[in-house]
Design an enzyme around this catalytic site. Structure first.
Site, short mmCIF file in Angstrom:
data_model
loop_
_atom_site.label_atom_id
_atom_site.label_comp_id
_atom_site.label_asym_id
_atom_site.label_seq_id
_atom_site.Cartn_x
_atom_site.Cartn_y
_atom_site.Cartn_z
N PHE A 106 0.93 -1.19 0.03
CA PHE A 106 -0.08 0.04 -0.07
C PHE A 106 0.68 1.18 -0.22
O PHE A 106 0.55 2.29 -0.57
CB PHE A 106 -0.88 0.02 1.26
N LYS A 107 2.08 1.09 0.27
CA LYS A 107 2.97 2.40 0.56
C LYS A 107 3.08 3.00 -0.77
O LYS A 107 3.54 4.17 -0.99
CB LYS A 107 4.16 2.03 1.26
#
Ligand SMILES: *Cc1c(COP(=O)(O)O)cnc(C)c1O
Length: 438
Positions: A106-107
């Protein structure tokens, strides 16, 4: 748009200052001075908007006139070129897959948006900008991919030796060009402390233009709110109230969800899921916040003993005293912690029951949602699956007892050569390295 420091509301900054500095001088964290409400009609009609249009609406509401629309569109188009699909396990449990970006975590959302925004604010500047970042695993890969070959910007990544997976390590040590990796003999907390010290070192900051790319940068946080709207949209049709369950380490991801809720997204409740590093669930239970050294777990990207975004969570729920802040916060957020044995067990159960492969971080989320729903059965829970299981290939295959599919872009990495400089966990070592390599 103006931002203030969580340590002092009179210490204000423009979006550009906040993004480029990362951290205010008083060692607080930047927060938007005002959190405006989205148009209720927009929320009601979410399903009519694309992911990109949602992101644009959130940004224009939050930023005001700070960035001209054409430039903003450009920034968003360049950073959000992968989807965030919701997968249904059953009527009560859904998975929001946040791993379709370049580093499979998700980063990527935060890192890519931040790289675009920094490069926009940095345009026309002669002096090179050095991005310093500490990673417990996934940040490094996402930031490296986000900034790779961005003109005028170089990235220096600190990671704890032996405490990230082989593929995570490859993601941050094999790119080269403007990306350098430093392998630190210590823990993630050591890495984070070294980076913090560099920002507070006045002499160093006169020599180098430094900025941060950890979840403490507000440019990482804002785009992480987009996918809460996107997920909500996919389940918006009639049904039980929606709760989000967020596997948490530095608590940036959940803070972005809280921001989305403050802007008007009608989320029923948030669940903070942690591994044995449970200082926030303990705070929610007792009202006492006690930072501790991190311990190593299967879900290593959440091995954080003193979550840096905790100050932002308190700021969002600030009451007239500590006790009322605590009450405000626990009304919106529940917290649960689980050990590695439970995590492995639930990965096997979900694999067998649903044919779905969770990574260890998502598995902690599953456990927390299950626990919450025992007492709140009439809810629909969305678990944020924060990384692709193949990022933790050895652990996942050993736990499940069978091979899993590896996306091609990850498989390629295994053959590339690692390039990292090894340093002791002392600030002087980092300072020396930066001075030699500038
Ligand atoms: C970084 C990370 C987390 C923790 O996110 P925070 O925003 O720090 O709470 C969880 N899972 C994975 C896979 C991560 O990379």
């Amino acid at each position: 748009m103006l931002l203030y420091s969580t340590k002092n509301k009179n210490n204000q900054a423009s979006l550009q200052e906040a993004v480029m500095k990362g951290l205010p001088d008083d060692n607080g964290l930047y927060m938007p001075e005002q959190i405006p409400q989205l148009d209720p009609k927009f929320i009601q009609n979410l399903s009519q908007y694309s992911f990109l249009e949602i992101a644009q609406e959130v940004c224009t509401t939050l930023f005001g006139q700070t960035i001209p629309l054409a430039d903003l569109k450009n920034i968003l188009e360049n950073s959000m070129d992968f989807p965030a699909p919701v997968v249904k396990l059953d009527e009560q449990k859904y998975i929001l897959e946040l791993f379709h970006g370049p580093s499979l975590a998700f980063k990527d959302f935060g890192a890519r948006f931040m790289a675009q925004l920094m490069s926009y604010f940095n345009r026309g500047n002669e002096r090179e900008l050095t991005i310093l970042v500490a990673t417990s695993g996934d940040t490094g890969g996402a930031v490296a991919a986000g900034f790779y070959k961005t003109p005028g910007i170089r990235v220096v990544i600190l990671y704890p030796s032996g405490k990230v997976s082989m593929l995570q390590e490859k993601q941050l040590t094999t790119l080269g060009h403007n990306v350098s990796a430093l392998e630190i003999n210590g823990t993630f907390d050591d890495c984070q402390a070294m980076v913090k010290q560099a920002f507070l070192d006045t002499a160093l900051n006169q020599k180098l233009r430094l900025s941060s790319a950890n979840s403490i940068n507000i440019a990482r946080l804002i785009p992480q709110s987009f996918y809460y709207f996107e997920a909500f949209k996919q389940l918006q049709k009639e049904g039980d109230p929606i709760v989000f369950c967020v596997p948490s380490g530095n608590f940036g991801n959940i803070t972005a969800g809280l921001l989305a809720a403050k802007m008007g997204l009608p989320v029923h409740h948030f669940i903070a899921a942690t591994n044995a590093n449970d200082v926030v669930p303990a705070y929610i239970k007792t009202g006492e916040y006690q930072a501790r050294p991190s311990v190593r777990t299967l879900s290593n990207a959440m091995d954080v003993g003193n979550p840096s975004n905790f100050a932002r969570m308190l700021d969002l729920y600030l009451g007239s005293d500590d006790c009322s802040t605590w009450n405000n916060l626990k009304e919106q957020i529940s917290g649960y912690a689980f050990d590695d044995a439970k995590t492995a067990e639930i990965m096997r159960m979900v694999d067998q029951k649903y044919g779905y492969t969770l990574d260890p971080h998502g598995a902690v989320g599953y456990l927390a949602l299950e626990e919450y729903q025992r007492e709140h059965p009439n809810t629909r829970g969305i678990i944020l699956e924060t990384a692709h299981p193949a990022k933790f290939l050895d652990d996942v295959e050993e736990i499940l007892g069978h091979r899993i599919e590896v996306p091609e872009r990850l498989a390629e990495l295994a053959d590339r050569e690692k390039k990292a400089d090894r340093l002791e966990a002392e600030y002087g070592e980092l300072k020396g390295w930066l001075e030699r390599n500038s």
